[in-house]
Scaffold this motif. Sequence first.
Motif, short mmCIF file in Angstrom:
data_model
loop_
_atom_site.label_atom_id
_atom_site.label_comp_id
_atom_site.label_asym_id
_atom_site.label_seq_id
_atom_site.Cartn_x
_atom_site.Cartn_y
_atom_site.Cartn_z
N ARG A 1 -8.20 -2.47 -3.47
CA ARG A 1 -8.09 -1.65 -2.47
C ARG A 1 -6.89 -0.77 -2.78
NH1 ARG A 1 -9.57 -3.28 3.48
NH2 ARG A 1 -9.50 -0.86 3.58
N ASP B 1 -6.25 2.95 -0.03
CA ASP B 1 -6.73 1.83 0.41
C ASP B 1 -8.11 1.74 0.32
OD1 ASP B 1 -7.71 3.73 2.25
OD2 ASP B 1 -7.21 2.51 4.23
N GLU B 2 -8.76 2.70 -0.58
CA GLU B 2 -10.06 2.62 -1.03
C GLU B 2 -10.47 1.65 -2.28
OE1 GLU B 2 -11.58 6.41 -2.23
OE2 GLU B 2 -10.91 7.53 -0.54
N PHE B 3 -11.61 1.06 -2.00
CA PHE B 3 -11.89 0.08 -3.10
C PHE B 3 -12.23 0.70 -4.55
CE2 PHE B 3 -15.09 -2.39 -5.22
CZ PHE B 3 -14.59 -3.75 -5.37
N ARG C 1 0.90 -1.27 -0.11
CA ARG C 1 0.00 -0.03 0.01
C ARG C 1 1.03 1.27 0.13
NH1 ARG C 1 -3.28 -3.35 -1.09
NH2 ARG C 1 -5.00 -3.86 -0.19
N SER D 1 -16.22 -2.72 0.00
CA SER D 1 -14.71 -3.01 -0.18
C SER D 1 -14.72 -4.01 0.70
CB SER D 1 -13.81 -1.86 -0.20
OG SER D 1 -14.04 -1.23 1.31
N GLU D 2 -15.29 -4.24 1.69
CA GLU D 2 -14.91 -5.11 2.96
C GLU D 2 -16.28 -5.30 3.76
OE1 GLU D 2 -13.22 -2.20 6.41
OE2 GLU D 2 -11.77 -3.55 5.01
N ARG E 1 -17.79 4.07 -8.16
CA ARG E 1 -18.30 2.98 -7.37
C ARG E 1 -19.59 2.79 -8.04
NH1 ARG E 1 -17.76 4.45 -1.19
NH2 ARG E 1 -18.31 2.47 -1.01
N ASP F 1 -7.20 -7.12 -4.31
CA ASP F 1 -8.23 -6.87 -3.54
C ASP F 1 -9.06 -5.58 -4.14
OD1 ASP F 1 -6.78 -5.09 -2.45
OD2 ASP F 1 -7.00 -5.89 -0.50
#
Length: 782
Positions: A77, A62-64, A44, A207-208, A123, A75
């Motif tokens: 992110r 770390d954003e989707f 990251r 995202s999670e 998104r 992933d």
Amino acid sequence: MSMKTIGKQKPSGAEYASLQTQFSRSDRTTFSGFVYDRADLGRRYTVDLLVDGEPYMSSLCDEFVTELAEAGIGDARFGFTFNVQDQVSANAGIIEARLANIGSPVGAPIRCDVAAPEARWHRIGDIEWVGGLRFEGWLAQDIDEDIEILIAQRPVMTVKPTGWTNVARGGEFGVGRRIDFHLPEHFADGRMRGLSARTISGRSLISEPISFVAFDRGLEQTLADLGRWDSERLRGELFDRVLPASMPFHAYRGWKERFSPTTQSEQSDVASEAAVVLIGDARVDESIESLEAQRHSAWSAVSLPARAFSQFDPKAAREFVEGDAAGSAFFVFCLSGTILAEDALQRFADLFASEPGCDMVYGDVEVAAGAGAVWPLAFSAFDLERALEQGYGAYCFAVRREPAVEALRSATSLYDIFLCCAEPDRTYHLPGSVAALPRIDASAATAELVAASKAYFARAGIEANVEPRKAGLLPAVQVKRAVDWNERTTIIIPTRNRAELLKRCIETVMPAANETNARILVVDNSSTEPETLDYLDGLSAQEIDVISVEGPFNFAFINNAAVACVDTDNICFLNNDVEALDDGWLAEMLWRLAAPDVGAVGAKLLWPSSVVQHGGVVLGANFSAAHAFNDRMDGDPGYGDLLQVAHECSAVTGACLLMRKSDFVTVGGMDEIRFPISFNDIDLCLKLRQLGRRIVFTPDAKLVHLESASRGRDSAPDRRARFRRELSILRAKWGEVLLDDPYYSPLLGLDSTPFSSLAWPPRSWKPRANLPPVPTAPPIGL
């Protein structure tokens, strides 16, 4: 001694040859992108945003990012988003992104003198937990798919997006398909779980997993059942207030079986006789059957033939009063075909016995919705404006003998009797259904309501015009009280920079100002943009006054300073990011303010997407306050037709608020110490209600509101602490009021979207009078 620099060696270009980056501008103030290393997808990066070469802020990547997920990149992110202040984006030349501590460019620099592109939705949707088993969110409107819900990665249900909602990103607005669902009740077992969501084709919305926990009947009751000490129960109480649980309206039958007020009155020994007046001759036998099943056995009844919808022969009514009902202590009025709940008469009798100050009481009702479905109409404590425009409480209500006999001397319909007996301080509301209604011919009923409302104003000696509206579930009329047009109004518009917003605002509200002989006062709060300063200088030619209030942005202080400069009878607070849709909005608000007991009037505000932004304010949502009907599009009637008729509420937004200057001075204006930015309008309205003033929302004054376009949103990092402080003070000062909004039923949910769910469990079954709020003001400094 020679100097030596100690630090990390700058990486070679080869080391970062596999780095993939993107940097783009989504709108005027929003910049976003992503960074990932094809050779190390677990790594990251941190990115610095530079404005004209100077560091401005940093963000962890770390954003989707949906497009990376679709491409199967780790992933996904790896994204970042920066929201800069308006002044920064307006004055900057170049904005760029670089890797922190390394300096490598991320994407290409962006020139700010080039117009921002249309907003890009990175998104496809979002979902959030709002408390209990309820989740809300949105799906991009161009995606026509159902949503699969998973718990611990196991599918548990499929939901279909219904309706529309506003979606905001930076300064841009769009429409999304609304997602709103409750999980099955067996998940309310106190275990922490994670929820995921994806479209049927497999595209992830979040995202999670979203962590959530729910308790059957709430955390406070769970701790009480476990015998925990009081301090822990207090924690549970606060948890339940901030994250209240709810159930969907379609689960009403099961909810009703589980939660009932009858246990509170089963031991009643009140024996006063009830006289039931059924109006009409349809399905009378069904109504009589429900009377024979009553727990309160002392009653007599009559069926009066109806000339129209609910008009009856007053002579026949008086014969019943003097004959079979001569010994009755109170009268119950309803339509024939009404099925009374088995405890209805008993609850009415109990209330009259326990509340000597109550002369009339009405209860909630149920309506059929086809296919055997039943839906509840949960009403507020007494609302005079709604009673006049909708007659909402007239379908099953009880009146003590003396006022009932007096009303029957002249009344000829259900609405006549209801409005004849409607004394605000002597009228109570009984939460919980007292009857299931027969079908209402709302069009025919509207004509009777017009006549009843006209008769009400005639008795009060008030000049007013009453016109029929398009009926919905219930009848509807529009009231226009006579206005003294010699009284003047000042429209106060605070502003800072953003000349294009202010110009559009003034252009659209000027016709209404001219029509009502109102003046406009612009309050400049330290504008610096040359374009804005030039525009302000030119406003005098349009006979628009401009004053300057210097210093940091303090909405309450700015408006207080403006009112001190005003000499008109009325003041209308208006945000500079509001646009009028017609020329009649201010006249409509003045018709409402013409009632001497009205303290403030609010308008119906829409987002540019035509989703309702403000339909009145409901207190208590998430132990705060929330705009009503954010889940509805313009044209939707709202729960109980509340977006079709004027009605009272505890507060209205200061983005468009009309009131008298004398009342503003009496309550001390806006609180610029406790509520400089947020909740000052809520506090102002509650202080007006302390004086006995009514707060009225009217859907007939309709404007567009960009909401925070000029100053940014309270969710921005630099504003969160201030917002939390003001929310904490609101809870400290008005906490007891937040827990019991008289204009919102204790049977309705208090999660993030008012009027959209049932409370789980109900907060109270107690009879309610509409009483002025009482604050508990913490000392300044605490």
